[in-house]
Write an enzyme that holds these catalytic residues in place. Structure first.
Site, PDB file in Angstrom:
ATOM      1  N   CYS A 172      11.765  23.885 -27.562  1.00  0.00           N
ATOM      2  CA  CYS A 172      12.873  24.141 -28.479  1.00  0.00           C
ATOM      3  C   CYS A 172      13.677  25.350 -28.019  1.00  0.00           C
ATOM      4  O   CYS A 172      13.111  26.376 -27.631  1.00  0.00           O
ATOM      5  CB  CYS A 172      12.336  24.370 -29.891  1.00  0.00           C
ATOM      6  SG  CYS A 172      13.592  24.808 -31.101  1.00  0.00           S
ATOM      7  N   ARG A 219      10.218  11.611 -35.187  1.00  0.00           N
ATOM      8  CA  ARG A 219       9.073  12.407 -35.603  1.00  0.00           C
ATOM      9  C   ARG A 219       8.977  13.645 -34.722  1.00  0.00           C
ATOM     10  O   ARG A 219       9.503  13.687 -33.617  1.00  0.00           O
ATOM     11  CB  ARG A 219       7.781  11.591 -35.501  1.00  0.00           C
ATOM     12  CG  ARG A 219       7.599  10.932 -34.162  1.00  0.00           C
ATOM     13  CD  ARG A 219       6.357  10.082 -34.088  1.00  0.00           C
ATOM     14  NE  ARG A 219       5.171  10.901 -33.881  1.00  0.00           N
ATOM     15  CZ  ARG A 219       3.965  10.405 -33.608  1.00  0.00           C
ATOM     16  NH1 ARG A 219       3.805   9.103 -33.527  1.00  0.00           N
ATOM     17  NH2 ARG A 219       2.947  11.198 -33.436  1.00  0.00           N
ATOM     18  N   GLU A 273      -0.582  15.219 -32.956  1.00  0.00           N
ATOM     19  CA  GLU A 273      -0.119  15.173 -31.565  1.00  0.00           C
ATOM     20  C   GLU A 273       0.865  16.307 -31.253  1.00  0.00           C
ATOM     21  O   GLU A 273       1.964  16.098 -30.739  1.00  0.00           O
ATOM     22  CB  GLU A 273       0.488  13.808 -31.238  1.00  0.00           C
ATOM     23  CG  GLU A 273      -0.535  12.681 -31.309  1.00  0.00           C
ATOM     24  CD  GLU A 273       0.042  11.316 -30.946  1.00  0.00           C
ATOM     25  OE1 GLU A 273       1.275  11.204 -30.790  1.00  0.00           O
ATOM     26  OE2 GLU A 273      -0.744  10.361 -30.813  1.00  0.00           O
ATOM     27  N   CYS A 315      16.085  26.944 -29.974  1.00  0.00           N
ATOM     28  CA  CYS A 315      16.757  27.574 -31.112  1.00  0.00           C
ATOM     29  C   CYS A 315      16.715  29.097 -30.952  1.00  0.00           C
ATOM     30  O   CYS A 315      15.967  29.643 -30.140  1.00  0.00           O
ATOM     31  CB  CYS A 315      16.114  27.144 -32.427  1.00  0.00           C
ATOM     32  SG  CYS A 315      14.473  27.844 -32.727  1.00  0.00           S
ATOM     33  N   GLU A 336      -7.420   8.070 -32.598  1.00  0.00           N
ATOM     34  CA  GLU A 336      -6.656   6.827 -32.482  1.00  0.00           C
ATOM     35  C   GLU A 336      -7.183   6.073 -31.269  1.00  0.00           C
ATOM     36  O   GLU A 336      -7.323   6.650 -30.195  1.00  0.00           O
ATOM     37  CB  GLU A 336      -5.159   7.091 -32.310  1.00  0.00           C
ATOM     38  CG  GLU A 336      -4.490   7.743 -33.499  1.00  0.00           C
ATOM     39  CD  GLU A 336      -2.983   7.911 -33.311  1.00  0.00           C
ATOM     40  OE1 GLU A 336      -2.423   7.285 -32.381  1.00  0.00           O
ATOM     41  OE2 GLU A 336      -2.385   8.676 -34.083  1.00  0.00           O
ATOM     42  N   CYS A 349      13.219  30.634 -31.356  1.00  0.00           N
ATOM     43  CA  CYS A 349      12.351  30.474 -30.184  1.00  0.00           C
ATOM     44  C   CYS A 349      12.782  31.399 -29.049  1.00  0.00           C
ATOM     45  O   CYS A 349      11.940  31.988 -28.361  1.00  0.00           O
ATOM     46  CB  CYS A 349      12.357  29.020 -29.719  1.00  0.00           C
ATOM     47  SG  CYS A 349      11.396  27.912 -30.777  1.00  0.00           S
ATOM     48  N   CYS A 351      10.743  22.708 -35.665  1.00  0.00           N
ATOM     49  CA  CYS A 351      10.388  23.818 -34.782  1.00  0.00           C
ATOM     50  C   CYS A 351       9.202  24.555 -35.391  1.00  0.00           C
ATOM     51  O   CYS A 351       9.304  25.093 -36.498  1.00  0.00           O
ATOM     52  CB  CYS A 351      11.567  24.768 -34.607  1.00  0.00           C
ATOM     53  SG  CYS A 351      11.141  26.286 -33.718  1.00  0.00           S
TER      54      CYS A 351
END
Length: 656
Positions: A148, A103, A142, A150, A299, A153, A107
């Site tokens: 990242c 999960r 969350e 990439c 939660e 980014c 990006c």
């Protein structure tokens, strides 16, 4: 106050939905969260939307009068999207894409991902935005400050730096890149600092990278929020957060949202050592302080945790109800338990919900049902709020800066904040945890631990607070760095020297070694981690070292500055010192103290301006008895009491 559950109908046979909703209604559930990981069920193939099943689920819960939190499920794009557009997958420091199937691997800076995230959000709000049963919308789940690497980014980070510093020469000057021959001669040479441990890399670059990744998460939330509100300006928006290795700046993350939501998993096993803070009261107060308003728990602990690690013990009797009531006491208006039923498939099948795999109601479920009944009794408290005389200043940037360059073993920024919070809580005080740029004028006492990275706006705010008559506490490692995370060339505590009335001639990073300090009243306390060697200029000694080569020199000082007072603690102590110190400060500032509270008992007060409601929570594994100063009415038990008898993890609420 409302109690709810997180529910994943897409993971269960449709024949179970009706009976689940009926059982929820019977147990007293008022809220249900849906669809936070359901993108593949809502758009199984590109551009093909299948909302029929969700229509059916929403209709079922609507018939039972259960309010719905609908999630925009952008945390987990469908596999077809990863396959068709692999450029949306986060890139690891080694240049390889993350392996999908878990999960959060998208990006949030990818234009392709944002395009599809906007589309699913738009489709959902068009369909459900005006449904009365959908009372809140959650964006993503969350969100982190994702590191990242990439190309998108990297380029966006470089552009962000140029916008901040104007040109390459200014970046070199701000970062001190002459160290290790690190001068940039072309913007393309700037890389995300992810390949090595942070302590090996340029600390200025590391802190700016955190700022950028944190802002990227906030920008994504803002973009989706603006889109949703364009479709329906009346929707109420939030996202849920949890502490992680990449926790973003929460003040920025929630800036465009209506309220804060937090995923709360307090410890099942309490630490025997008093020095270890097991309570989640600090985290709850921090969530309330992000926007200076009540919040939701999206939660909440429901059973043994597991899946990502070994399974924990089962929650003890009283913890399901007690920890939810603790959240209400600290400003939560709603608590949703994760999850209704334990998953039978997937990675989280041993992260237990209220119902086990048997689907047979158990001890935890019946305790949850009792919680739902008790929460109804607290409905009049929805119009109340917590008013605190004490604030603790928290900075996400300082927290991250200490992670970049850890100072010494046993020195922990967050633990300092928690120690102060626990000390004041021991005397029944409400405590706010706030940004350093918050309005401090209404507080009688402000604690600003380790103001390590200087933010001129925060520094000015603290000076202004003391000048106007406030009482401030600073601690070791304040004024060390400038805004670029470089050391300030000046005697510590640099920008706070005048305010604190001291100069630090040297420091001793003692780590696990211990020394002893003695306060003005002759009380002695152990200290560790760090010892500032303090020379008082205008300050007076509150406590002195009794041993070591700085014996008889100040360890804690007090300085009168303009109309206020500034204390400086040059070391790190145990909880006994902070409780003694807190007691003295509360007495000096006129903040009421509750004395002789049993260890582990937490007291908070909520008011509507007319009535005050006092929450007594026994966050311990022992029965406790608490005498009241006068007979008071119990909201929970509908009787007048002059003494509270609380079982482990039990809470009572009395009207003052």
């Amino acid at each position: 106050m409302r109690v709810g559950v997180d529910y994943y109908p897409e993971q269960w046979e449709s024949s179970m939905w009706q009976s689940d909703a009926e059982k929820m209604a019977q147990s007293g559930v008022k809220l249900v969260r849906l669809s936070d990981f359901a993108w593949s069920k809502l758009e199984p193939r590109e551009g093909e939307f299948t909302f029929g099943w969700l229509d059916h689920v929403i209709d079922i819960f609507s018939r039972y009068g259960i309010g719905i939190i609908l999630s925009i499920p952008t945390n987990c794009p469908p596999l077809w999207m990863y396959q068709s557009y692999p450029e949306i997958i986060q890139i690891r420091p080694d240049g390889k894409r993350l392996q999908i199937g878990n999960r959060g691997h998208r990006c949030v800076n990818s234009p392709v991902f944002v395009k599809y995230a906007r589309r699913i959000a738009c489709e959902m709000v068009k369909r459900y935005g005006k449904k009365k049963s959908v009372i809140v919308w959650q964006i993503d789940s969350e969100l982190e400050a994702y590191p990242c690497c990439c190309d998108v980014c990297k380029e966006k980070f470089r552009k962000w730096l140029i916008e901040k510093y104007n040109d390459l020469d200014s970046i070199n000057a701000a970062y001190g890149t002459s160290v290790w021959s690190g001068d940039y001669s072309d913007i393309s040479q700037i890389e995300p600092p992810t390949a090595y441990p942070k302590a090996w890399q340029n600390p200025s670059l590391c802190l700016d990278w955190y700022r950028f990744t944190s802002q990227s998460a906030a920008d994504f939330v803002k973009e989706i929020a603006e889109l949703v509100r364009l479709e329906n300006p009346k929707v109420i928006l939030t996202t849920n957060t949890v502490f992680s290795n990449n926790t973003p700046d929460l003040y920025h993350l929630f800036e465009e949202l209506d309220f804060v939501s937090y995923d709360n998993y307090p410890p099942i096993s309490l630490e025997a050592e008093e020095e270890t803070i097991s309570s989640h009261a600090f985290e709850l107060d921090m969530m309330r302080g992000v926007k200076g308003a009540d919040f939701w728990v999206m939660e909440q602990l429901s059973g043994p945790t597991g899946s990502y690690a070994y399974m924990s013990p089962a929650p003890k009797p009283g913890q399901i109800m007690g920890y939810a009531m603790q959240a209400f006491a600290h400003g939560a208006d709603a608590v949703l338990h994760f999850r209704w039923r334990t998953a039978a498939t997937g990675a989280e099948m041993f992260r237990h919900g209220l119902l086990d795999h048997s689907n047979v109601p158990n001890r935890r479920f019946y305790e949850f049902s009792e919680l739902c009944k008790s929460a109804v009794k607290l409905t009049p408290l929805l119009s109340t709020r917590l008013i605190a005389d004490i604030a603790i200043v928290y900075s996400p940037e300082i927290d991250h800066a200490f992670k970049i360059q850890p100072q010494v073993r046993t020195f922990d920024y967050m633990e300092q904040l928690k120690m102060f919070h626990s000390a004041f809580s021991h005397f029944g005080a409400n405590v706010d945890v706030v940004s350093g740029e918050a309005d401090l004028s209404e507080y009688k006492l402000v604690i600003a631990p380790s103001m390590y990275v200087n933010n001129s706006a925060v520094t000015e705010n603290l000076y202004r607070y003391v000048i106007n008559g406030g009482t401030l506490v600073l601690t070791a490692r304040s004024g060390v760095k400038d805004a670029n995370n470089n050391c300030i060339i000046d005697t510590l505590p640099t920008v706070y020297k005048e305010l604190a009335g001291i100069e630090i001639t040297e420091y001793d990073p003692i780590g696990e070694q211990k020394h002893v300090i003695r306060d003005f009243a002759g009380n002695e306390f152990s200290c560790h981690a760090w010892c500032d060697v303090i020379q008082a200029t205008s300050a007076k000694a509150y406590a002195e070292y009794t041993d070591g080569w700085y014996r008889c020199l100040p360890a804690v000082t007090m300085n009168r500055y303009c109309n206020g007072i500034a204390y400086y603690i040059g070391t790190v102590c145990g909880l006994d010192f902070y409780e003694s110190f807190a007691s003295n400060l509360m007495m000096q500032t006129g903040i009421p103290r509750l004395k002789d509270l049993p260890r582990g008992v937490e007291v908070t007060t909520r008011t509507n301006g007319k009535d005050e409601y006092i929450f007594f929570f026994n966050n311990s594994e022992k029965d406790v008895s608490i005498p009241l100063p006068k007979p008071m009415y119990s909201v929970i038990y509908s009787i007048v009491e002059d003494e509270l008898q609380l079982k482990p993890f039990e809470m009572d609420v009395v009207r003052k």
